[in-house]
Design an enzyme around this catalytic site. Structure first.
Site, mmCIF file in Angstrom:
data_model
loop_
_atom_site.group_PDB
_atom_site.id
_atom_site.type_symbol
_atom_site.label_atom_id
_atom_site.label_comp_id
_atom_site.label_asym_id
_atom_site.label_seq_id
_atom_site.Cartn_x
_atom_site.Cartn_y
_atom_site.Cartn_z
ATOM 1 N N CYS A 38 0.811 -1.226 0.000
ATOM 2 C CA CYS A 38 0.000 0.000 0.000
ATOM 3 C C CYS A 38 0.841 1.272 0.000
ATOM 4 O O CYS A 38 0.603 2.187 -0.800
ATOM 5 C CB CYS A 38 -0.943 0.006 1.194
ATOM 6 S SG CYS A 38 -0.162 -0.445 2.764
ATOM 7 N N ARG A 75 2.997 4.255 12.184
ATOM 8 C CA ARG A 75 1.550 4.049 12.271
ATOM 9 C C ARG A 75 0.934 5.205 13.064
ATOM 10 O O ARG A 75 1.495 5.622 14.086
ATOM 11 C CB ARG A 75 1.271 2.725 12.992
ATOM 12 C CG ARG A 75 -0.168 2.267 12.938
ATOM 13 C CD ARG A 75 -0.569 1.643 11.626
ATOM 14 N NE ARG A 75 0.167 0.428 11.332
ATOM 15 C CZ ARG A 75 0.185 -0.148 10.125
ATOM 16 N NH1 ARG A 75 -0.482 0.373 9.105
ATOM 17 N NH2 ARG A 75 0.897 -1.231 9.918
ATOM 18 N N GLN A 93 0.747 6.075 8.530
ATOM 19 C CA GLN A 93 -0.043 4.976 7.995
ATOM 20 C C GLN A 93 -1.248 4.626 8.861
ATOM 21 O O GLN A 93 -1.146 4.519 10.080
ATOM 22 C CB GLN A 93 0.856 3.746 7.803
ATOM 23 C CG GLN A 93 1.939 4.010 6.766
ATOM 24 C CD GLN A 93 2.762 2.800 6.366
ATOM 25 O OE1 GLN A 93 3.979 2.889 6.278
ATOM 26 N NE2 GLN A 93 2.122 1.684 6.112
ATOM 27 N N HIS A 147 -3.419 6.472 3.943
ATOM 28 C CA HIS A 147 -2.006 6.659 4.292
ATOM 29 C C HIS A 147 -1.542 8.022 3.773
ATOM 30 O O HIS A 147 -1.903 8.427 2.660
ATOM 31 C CB HIS A 147 -1.129 5.607 3.597
ATOM 32 C CG HIS A 147 -1.225 4.229 4.174
ATOM 33 N ND1 HIS A 147 -1.962 3.909 5.288
ATOM 34 C CD2 HIS A 147 -0.629 3.064 3.775
ATOM 35 C CE1 HIS A 147 -1.820 2.614 5.547
ATOM 36 N NE2 HIS A 147 -1.036 2.071 4.647
#
Lengths: 344, 344
Positions: B132, B244, B158, B251
């Protein structure tokens, strides 16, 4: 500043997020206080706060408020600083100013005590506290300066408390609304004063403070200009991106630094472990690295994820975290006062 | 792949976050479907999902499930792909695999349709869908490739949905607990499979996926290796940090790219505006820039905050955002199927 057994302290902007953190930091660091005067604007004054368990009423700030004050800690915004700092200095106080008003003034020291305490010598009454995102970067970079700092790429992950208590309340409000409706709403982010707002809950916004003509934000240019002044490296290259994230408290920074010399992670860790108030948390095999909630409510700076660039032996990558209200603001300001006393 | 008026499609891992997004994407893009078979493990099968309003039962995946299938979209993890991809190919299906199992296999094309559709030619039955965080970076970088891509610094922001639906549920659970108690708790972040967990609500964690021996995470090394393969620039330098953040979906990436040539932001914007499925949102004076909630539920990649490095005319900084479940996974996979058909 004259050496005394205890000092007459004023806090301007006492009711704000940083002001309250200043009062707590004076308590926590057991600062030698003879008297404590809490000041705010007409709108915010007349509340009662506590210092070491005793109530202290917040008074309306006036020029005369700074009579008989040794050290005045300011955190009431740049315009309040511009009005009151000269008045306080005229009356013999030393002002430690958390606003951006005087930071780039060449007659005003801009100080991170672990980095450039010598800049305090010969001050003219006003000392500037750097911007939150700059301070923690300075503590980390200073530990590595002997390798020759050349170019710093930095992307920030900044907590909403950097915008003040109203931003913390606004994020809570967004989260509460989401819990009830399953939908996000916009409140005051990225800036209360602008027309357009975006949700902050479950979002990230690449705007901290206003945009300047060069396409960078004011927050990003503070990282550039303040770093050069504090490190005394006018030619330091800084490539900044400042981003707000849905974190209440604690700024994080992803940093890549190109040095003049080749530097291994182990060389960097050794220097960083030896640095004052910098905590190396860097054991990936034990899942240990810094994150905002690790730093919360502490005055230290945390660094980890220290690794060499895959391509360039002269470049290191790492991740830096600190509590933006404490080391990024109140704690650093009180440390400046302590350093002034120690050097008196 | 043979040209037909409609195709027999299978989705392996149909009940997961990406699997469901694949079904929705087939609907939204009006993919020519003759039949749709939904497959999952024994644990997840026997649910009923809907496709274009009709119920479709999820069957337990077996090698024979891939008889009479033209295109099989896989999103059930690397081990499931390793078991079932050869079985599906043996039975004549083309597998488009969202796992990491085959991405770096030199006999397997790794494809972002806007970037390297030609890599599909001569495939041997398996086509890999990139990670991704790589896909959206590729769409942005490809637009600028004629300036000579040399070194990419990237820090990611993310979303938790990149860890699957269980991570979305875990973050909701953390937020709910915080709403009731005012305290954060740990659930499954940064990785369900490891012993140590940290809060994700109101926090950022500089760990996506497991750590490798070189101190980088697997997610970070995917950015390096997949970028080189997709762009066909084996010497591309990539310096990645993957983080994260408490975002459900979408994202974001803070990117600095050094080019062979000097590039102005206006030159970059012109190339990016002309690029397929890349949306330039870059009007700071109007407070316009990309953020995760702008990209949510779309198949496009968004770019903004395009500006020249303050020190180096050959370096640009920008901010890239996409929906990680769509362009970062399901949408890109369906686009690969469409591209295969168009090139047949």
């Amino acid at each position: 500043m004259e050496r005394k057994s205890a000092y007459r302290i004023a806090v301007l902007g006492a009711t704000g997020a940083v002001g309250r953190a200043m009062i707590q930091t004076l308590e926590r660091r057991n600062f030698p206080i003879e008297s404590l005067k809490l000041l705010a604007s007409e709108r915010s004054a007349h509340q009662t706060l506590t210092y070491n368990g005793s109530p202290v009423e917040v008074e309306v700030a006036k020029p005369e408020s700074f009579e008989d004050i040794d050290v005045a800690l300011f955190s009431a915004g740049a315009s309040a600083s511009q009005i009151f700092a000269p008045e306080a200095v005229k009356r013999g106080a030393v002002v430690i100013d958390n606003s951006s008003a005087y930071r780039m003034d060449k007659n005003v020291p801009l100080v991170v005590p672990e980095v450039n305490p010598h800049a305090l010598d010969g001050h003219q009454g006003i000392i500037a506290n750097p911007n939150c995102s700059t301070i923690q970067l300075m503590v980390a970079l200073n530990a590595l300066r002997e390798f020759g700092l050349e170019h710093v790429f930095i992307s920030t992950y900044q907590a909403v408390s950097g915008m003040g208590q109203k931003a913390v309340d606004a994020l809570k409000d967004e989260i509460t609304a989401w819990s009830k409706t399953g939908k996000v709403k916009s409140t005051i982010f990225p800036l209360a004063s602008q027309d357009v707002h975006y949700p902050m809950a479950f979002n990230v916004l690449p705007q901290c403070d206003v945009f300047l003509d060069n396409g960078y934000t004011k927050e990003e240019m503070k990282l550039v200009n303040e770093s050069r002044k504090i490190l005394e490296i006018p030619g330091l290259l800084v490539s900044p991106t400042a981003v707000r994230v849905p974190v209440m408290n604690g700024h994080a920074e992803s940093v890549a630094v190109r040095f003049r010399d080749a530097v291994t992670p182990e060389m960097a860790r050794e220097k960083m472990r030896a640095a004052e108030n910098l905590v190396v948390v860097d054991e990936p095999s034990q899942y240990l690295y810094p994150h905002p909630q690790m730093a919360e409510n502490t005055g230290d700076t945390y660094v980890g994820r220290i690794r060499q660039d895959l391509a360039d032996p002269n470049t290191l990558l790492f991740f830096v975290v600190a509590d933006n209200l404490l080391k990024g603001a109140a704690w650093n300001a009180v440390q400046i006062a302590e350093t002034l006393i120690a050097r008196a």
